[in-house]
Design a protein around this motif. Structure first.
Motif, PDB file in Angstrom:
ATOM      1  N   ARG A  46      -2.295   9.819   4.593  1.00 33.94           N
ATOM      2  CA  ARG A  46      -3.417  10.186   5.467  1.00 33.94           C
ATOM      3  C   ARG A  46      -3.685   9.140   6.546  1.00 33.94           C
ATOM      4  O   ARG A  46      -4.673   9.234   7.271  1.00 33.94           O
ATOM      5  N   LEU A  47      -2.855   8.122   6.646  1.00 34.74           N
ATOM      6  CA  LEU A  47      -3.004   7.111   7.692  1.00 34.74           C
ATOM      7  C   LEU A  47      -2.056   7.420   8.848  1.00 34.74           C
ATOM      8  O   LEU A  47      -0.901   7.779   8.630  1.00 34.74           O
ATOM      9  N   PHE A  48      -2.549   7.238  10.064  1.00 37.51           N
ATOM     10  CA  PHE A  48      -1.769   7.574  11.245  1.00 37.51           C
ATOM     11  C   PHE A  48      -1.954   6.477  12.289  1.00 37.51           C
ATOM     12  O   PHE A  48      -3.081   6.108  12.626  1.00 37.51           O
ATOM     13  N   LEU A  49      -0.844   5.930  12.787  1.00 37.75           N
ATOM     14  CA  LEU A  49      -0.895   4.868  13.785  1.00 37.75           C
ATOM     15  C   LEU A  49      -0.504   5.383  15.157  1.00 37.75           C
ATOM     16  O   LEU A  49       0.501   6.077  15.315  1.00 37.75           O
ATOM     17  N   LEU A  50      -1.312   5.049  16.148  1.00 39.92           N
ATOM     18  CA  LEU A  50      -0.958   5.249  17.553  1.00 39.92           C
ATOM     19  C   LEU A  50      -0.891   3.876  18.200  1.00 39.92           C
ATOM     20  O   LEU A  50      -1.860   3.113  18.141  1.00 39.92           O
ATOM     21  N   HIS A  51       0.255   3.587  18.813  1.00 41.00           N
ATOM     22  CA  HIS A  51       0.458   2.276  19.431  1.00 41.00           C
ATOM     23  C   HIS A  51       0.718   2.482  20.920  1.00 41.00           C
ATOM     24  O   HIS A  51       1.691   3.113  21.316  1.00 41.00           O
TER      25      HIS A  51
ATOM     26  N   LYS B 136       0.553   8.978  -2.784  1.00 40.32           N
ATOM     27  CA  LYS B 136      -0.297   9.640  -1.798  1.00 40.32           C
ATOM     28  C   LYS B 136      -1.653   8.964  -1.654  1.00 40.32           C
ATOM     29  O   LYS B 136      -2.375   9.216  -0.690  1.00 40.32           O
ATOM     30  N   ASN B 137      -2.007   8.113  -2.610  1.00 37.59           N
ATOM     31  CA  ASN B 137      -3.286   7.402  -2.540  1.00 37.59           C
ATOM     32  C   ASN B 137      -3.152   5.940  -2.142  1.00 37.59           C
ATOM     33  O   ASN B 137      -4.154   5.304  -1.786  1.00 37.59           O
ATOM     34  N   THR B 138      -1.935   5.396  -2.211  1.00 42.27           N
ATOM     35  CA  THR B 138      -1.788   3.964  -1.956  1.00 42.27           C
ATOM     36  C   THR B 138      -2.124   3.603  -0.516  1.00 42.27           C
ATOM     37  O   THR B 138      -2.769   2.586  -0.258  1.00 42.27           O
ATOM     38  N   ALA B 139      -1.698   4.415   0.436  1.00 41.06           N
ATOM     39  CA  ALA B 139      -1.928   4.068   1.838  1.00 41.06           C
ATOM     40  C   ALA B 139      -3.404   4.068   2.180  1.00 41.06           C
ATOM     41  O   ALA B 139      -3.882   3.205   2.920  1.00 41.06           O
ATOM     42  N   THR B 140      -4.154   5.045   1.637  1.00 40.15           N
ATOM     43  CA  THR B 140      -5.562   5.162   1.993  1.00 40.15           C
ATOM     44  C   THR B 140      -6.453   4.244   1.173  1.00 40.15           C
ATOM     45  O   THR B 140      -7.404   3.659   1.695  1.00 40.15           O
ATOM     46  N   LYS B 141      -6.191   4.104  -0.135  1.00 41.94           N
ATOM     47  CA  LYS B 141      -7.023   3.260  -0.982  1.00 41.94           C
ATOM     48  C   LYS B 141      -6.560   1.807  -0.992  1.00 41.94           C
ATOM     49  O   LYS B 141      -7.340   0.910  -1.271  1.00 41.94           O
ATOM     50  N   GLN B 142      -5.287   1.580  -0.700  1.00 43.34           N
ATOM     51  CA  GLN B 142      -4.750   0.216  -0.625  1.00 43.34           C
ATOM     52  C   GLN B 142      -4.009   0.069   0.704  1.00 43.34           C
ATOM     53  O   GLN B 142      -2.781   0.049   0.762  1.00 43.34           O
ATOM     54  N   PRO B 143      -4.762  -0.022   1.799  1.00 39.72           N
ATOM     55  CA  PRO B 143      -4.147   0.021   3.141  1.00 39.72           C
ATOM     56  C   PRO B 143      -3.190  -1.125   3.437  1.00 39.72           C
ATOM     57  O   PRO B 143      -2.460  -1.067   4.421  1.00 39.72           O
ATOM     58  N   GLN B 144      -3.175  -2.153   2.588  1.00 36.24           N
ATOM     59  CA  GLN B 144      -2.241  -3.252   2.830  1.00 36.24           C
ATOM     60  C   GLN B 144      -0.788  -2.779   2.848  1.00 36.24           C
ATOM     61  O   GLN B 144       0.048  -3.342   3.545  1.00 36.24           O
TER      62      GLN B 144
ATOM     63  N   VAL C 246      -0.530  16.488 -14.621  1.00 43.25           N
ATOM     64  CA  VAL C 246       0.668  16.251 -13.822  1.00 43.25           C
ATOM     65  C   VAL C 246       1.476  17.529 -13.642  1.00 43.25           C
ATOM     66  O   VAL C 246       2.032  17.786 -12.564  1.00 43.25           O
ATOM     67  N   LEU C 247       1.525  18.362 -14.679  1.00 36.44           N
ATOM     68  CA  LEU C 247       2.282  19.611 -14.589  1.00 36.44           C
ATOM     69  C   LEU C 247       1.588  20.642 -13.709  1.00 36.44           C
ATOM     70  O   LEU C 247       2.239  21.400 -12.987  1.00 36.44           O
ATOM     71  N   VAL C 248       0.262  20.681 -13.761  1.00 36.73           N
ATOM     72  CA  VAL C 248      -0.497  21.689 -13.004  1.00 36.73           C
ATOM     73  C   VAL C 248      -0.692  21.266 -11.557  1.00 36.73           C
ATOM     74  O   VAL C 248      -0.582  22.081 -10.635  1.00 36.73           O
ATOM     75  N   LYS C 249      -0.951  19.993 -11.348  1.00 40.05           N
ATOM     76  CA  LYS C 249      -1.249  19.490 -10.000  1.00 40.05           C
ATOM     77  C   LYS C 249      -0.251  18.388  -9.650  1.00 40.05           C
ATOM     78  O   LYS C 249      -0.067  17.448 -10.427  1.00 40.05           O
ATOM     79  N   PRO C 250       0.378  18.472  -8.485  1.00 35.37           N
ATOM     80  CA  PRO C 250       1.374  17.445  -8.118  1.00 35.37           C
ATOM     81  C   PRO C 250       0.719  16.122  -7.727  1.00 35.37           C
ATOM     82  O   PRO C 250       0.642  15.755  -6.552  1.00 35.37           O
ATOM     83  N   VAL C 251       0.230  15.402  -8.745  1.00 39.37           N
ATOM     84  CA  VAL C 251      -0.421  14.116  -8.493  1.00 39.37           C
ATOM     85  C   VAL C 251       0.596  13.099  -7.992  1.00 39.37           C
ATOM     86  O   VAL C 251       0.317  12.315  -7.081  1.00 39.37           O
ATOM     87  N   TYR C 252       1.782  13.105  -8.594  1.00 35.44           N
ATOM     88  CA  TYR C 252       2.837  12.148  -8.250  1.00 35.44           C
ATOM     89  C   TYR C 252       3.989  12.861  -7.550  1.00 35.44           C
ATOM     90  O   TYR C 252       4.231  14.051  -7.761  1.00 35.44           O
ATOM     91  N   GLU C 253       4.700  12.107  -6.724  1.00 36.73           N
ATOM     92  CA  GLU C 253       5.906  12.617  -6.084  1.00 36.73           C
ATOM     93  C   GLU C 253       7.070  12.609  -7.088  1.00 36.73           C
ATOM     94  O   GLU C 253       7.014  11.896  -8.094  1.00 36.73           O
ATOM     95  N   PRO C 254       8.126  13.404  -6.820  1.00 35.50           N
ATOM     96  CA  PRO C 254       9.253  13.458  -7.763  1.00 35.50           C
ATOM     97  C   PRO C 254       9.901  12.105  -8.039  1.00 35.50           C
ATOM     98  O   PRO C 254      10.441  11.891  -9.123  1.00 35.50           O
ATOM     99  N   ASP C 255       9.862  11.190  -7.053  1.00 34.18           N
ATOM    100  CA  ASP C 255      10.505   9.892  -7.256  1.00 34.18           C
ATOM    101  C   ASP C 255       9.580   8.863  -7.914  1.00 34.18           C
ATOM    102  O   ASP C 255       9.893   7.672  -7.944  1.00 34.18           O
ATOM    103  N   GLU C 256       8.435   9.314  -8.440  1.00 38.11           N
ATOM    104  CA  GLU C 256       7.478   8.401  -9.064  1.00 38.11           C
ATOM    105  C   GLU C 256       7.436   8.578 -10.579  1.00 38.11           C
ATOM    106  O   GLU C 256       6.415   8.332 -11.212  1.00 38.11           O
ATOM    107  N   LYS C 257       8.550   8.951 -11.156  1.00 38.56           N
ATOM    108  CA  LYS C 257       8.585   9.183 -12.603  1.00 38.56           C
ATOM    109  C   LYS C 257       8.268   7.914 -13.400  1.00 38.56           C
ATOM    110  O   LYS C 257       7.691   7.975 -14.487  1.00 38.56           O
TER     111      LYS C 257
END
Length: 556
Positions: free
Chosen positions: A546-551, A432-440, A368-379
């Protein structure tokens, strides 16, 4: 005595409920596996066609139907939700544990070993992880466990009547295994049982009861096998040559891994009982002549493990069927150690878990310290992960505790090590992984645009499955990438279900005449985006990770 049995049964049910039932609805579906199997079963139920599997309205011949049947029945009973699509995996794992309990009683007539084998099996990390996940492996493992238990009874029953009944039930389980995962379900029991029968010099029994088992398996599976061949003549050609030969033997097999791939999987999957595994295997080998049942368990564990190690294509879940015999072997060696007052192995196992929890704690902090796996608000997520590792370590050290007489009477507590991790895993996934691995997550955010769309497309099969599952519609189109649906899209009557990047501008002009169009992209790289000078600018564009919507709005 009866009260003690009832207490143990209630404790085991509570254990199963906490480990398996409680987490089922605690996290959204993961793509591609969970969204795929949930959607296939939903479409089967919606179409009322229980013979030919379809995925996104396309032919999907990668697996037979029995696993989808269970999933569809669960959705029919409990509704189309995350709980219902994972419930078959959990229940099949519980039934496997029940068979393990029964076989332990049959082998040793020792209730302590039977309870220990069931608990060890249910708490093995790989069994636990897959048993709360919507996939076919726990279902297949149930049928294969039933086959191996039934074969042992057919071999060792004292009356001819019991032998024949056991063989018939074994054949029925073998047929169901075949209808869950195909020809592989026939190979695994054979390569495990034949060496044992040869060692026992029971060639006659091998042929006689083998024929009964084969006949029963054919009777169970033939009606569906014939029906699917009549409706889709190409089914068996594709299923055998592509899904079996190419996946397991060819140079272009899926999920290619080295021969040793399953060794670390076995070690991690055996946690929190890793400290028992070497002694269980060594003792089983040393005593194989004086205790033939140990040879049976060794063949059951070793031969499928070697088979999958030799195969080119590998996934961690492939060796799940090996954990039933391993649980029996570990329970046997653990209870023998308890009866003989040999506590060192049990204490060592607790200490291994204590050390693993501490190491995981500090490794996670470093990552976690070396690589920003989580965002600052995900403590809070970081805190839950650290708490899970500390819980694992604390339970491990507690299980290693010796009382003043030198007894490690709490050795069985290590079964609880994975509990907190399992209960919180759905809430610790990095954003950062929830949208792509859990698209719901993202699909629910854009539900208004999707509900308003006449046509929906995606460039990823797993995301498309999530769209179909959430929106309860199977007409999601594939854009630019065919993925695992390439075979289904090769049929002439399915050609319009795919839109290439080159075709998209002209296709969009026509599609917008019929209604709004939504395009959900995974990895919205420029080469996948519509050229801005050849199509109308989207009414709205939304992005999440990594998800992008075009409507696109309907043409006036």
């Amino acid at each position: 005595m009866t009260a003690l049995k009832s207490l143990k049964a209630a404790a085991l049910f509570l254990f199963f409920s906490l480990f398996y039932l409680l987490p089922l609805n605690g996290r959204l579906l993961w793509q591609p596996d969970e969204t795929r199997y949930a959607e296939i079963a939903r479409e089967m139920l919606a179409r009322g066609d229980w013979i030919v599997p379809q995925f996104l309205g396309l032919r999907y011949f990668e697996k037979p139907v029995a696993g989808y049947w269970l999933n569809s029945i669960s959705q029919w009973l409990f509704g189309e939700n995350n709980f219902s699509v994972r419930l078959p995996s959990a229940l099949c794992t519980a039934l496997s544990a029940a068979l393990i309990f029964w076989l332990a009683m049959r082998l040793w007539k020792n209730r302590q070993k039977a309870w220990a084998a069931a608990v060890i099996y249910l708490s093995c990390f790989l069994v636990y992880a897959v048993g709360t996940y919507n996939t076919l492996d726990p279902i297949l493992t149930l049928w294969l466990t039933a086959v191996m238990v039934g074969c042992y009874e057919a071999i060792h029953a004292t009356s001819e009547r019991r032998k024949i009944i056991a063989a018939l039930l074994t054949g029925a389980a073998c047929g169901m295994a075949f209808m869950t995962k195909g020809f592989l379900a026939l190979v695994l029991p054979v390569i495990a049982i034949v060496p044992y029968m040869l060692w026992q010099r029971r060639i006659k029994d091998l042929f006689v009861y083998g024929l009964i088992i084969l006949a029963a398996a054919i009777l169970i599976s033939a009606p569906w096998a014939i029906a699917v061949a009549l409706k889709e003549p190409d089914y068996w050609h594709y299923f055998f040559w592509v899904e079996h030969v190419q996946r397991f033997a060819s140079d272009n097999a899926q999920h290619r891994e080295p021969f040793w791939f399953f060794m670390p999987v076995l070690m991690a999957g055996a946690l929190p009982w890793l400290g028992l595994l070497p002694s269980a295997l060594a003792q089983g080998w040393r005593r194989r002549r004086e205790q033939p049942e140990l040879t049976y368990l060794l063949c059951w564990a070793a031969m499928p493990f070697l088979f999958f190690s030799i195969a080119k294509g590998k996934l961690p879940t492939y060796i799940l069927p090996c954990f039933a015999p391993l649980a029996l072997l570990m329970a046997h060696v653990a209870i023998e150690a308890v009866h003989q007052g040999r506590w060192r192995m049990l204490v060592t196992n607790g200490r291994i878990n204590g050390v693993i929890g501490v190491l995981a704690f500090f490794i996670f902090i470093y990552v976690v310290l070396v690589k920003p796996v989580y965002e600052p608000d995900e403590k809070i997520k970081v805190a839950w992960v650290l708490a899970s590792f500390l819980f694992w370590s604390a339970i491990g050290w507690w299980g290693a505790y010796r009382d003043p007489q030198g007894k490690a009477q709490r050795w069985w507590l290590v079964a609880l090590c994975p509990l907190l991790f399992g209960l919180t895993v759905g809430h610790i996934v990095p954003q950062k992984n929830t949208a792509t691995k859990q698209p719901q997550y993202f699909i629910n955010d854009i539900r208004a645009e999707l509900a308003d769309s006449h046509t929906i497309l995606s460039n990823n099969v797993g995301v498309a499955a999530g769209l179909a599952w959430e929106m309860k519609r199977s007409d999601i189109l594939l854009f630019a990438r065919k993925g695992e649906l390439e075979y289904g899209l090769s049929y002439a009557d399915s050609a319009e279900r795919f839109v290439s990047a080159e075709q998209f501008p002209d296709w969009l002009n026509v599609a917008r005449q019929h209604g709004h169009v939504s395009l959900l992209l995974l990895d919205g790289r420029p080469e996948w985006l519509p050229p801005p000078d050849s199509v109308a600018t989207p009414k709205s564009g939304q992005t999440k990770d990594r998800l992008f919507l075009l409507h696109y709005r309907q043409t006036p």
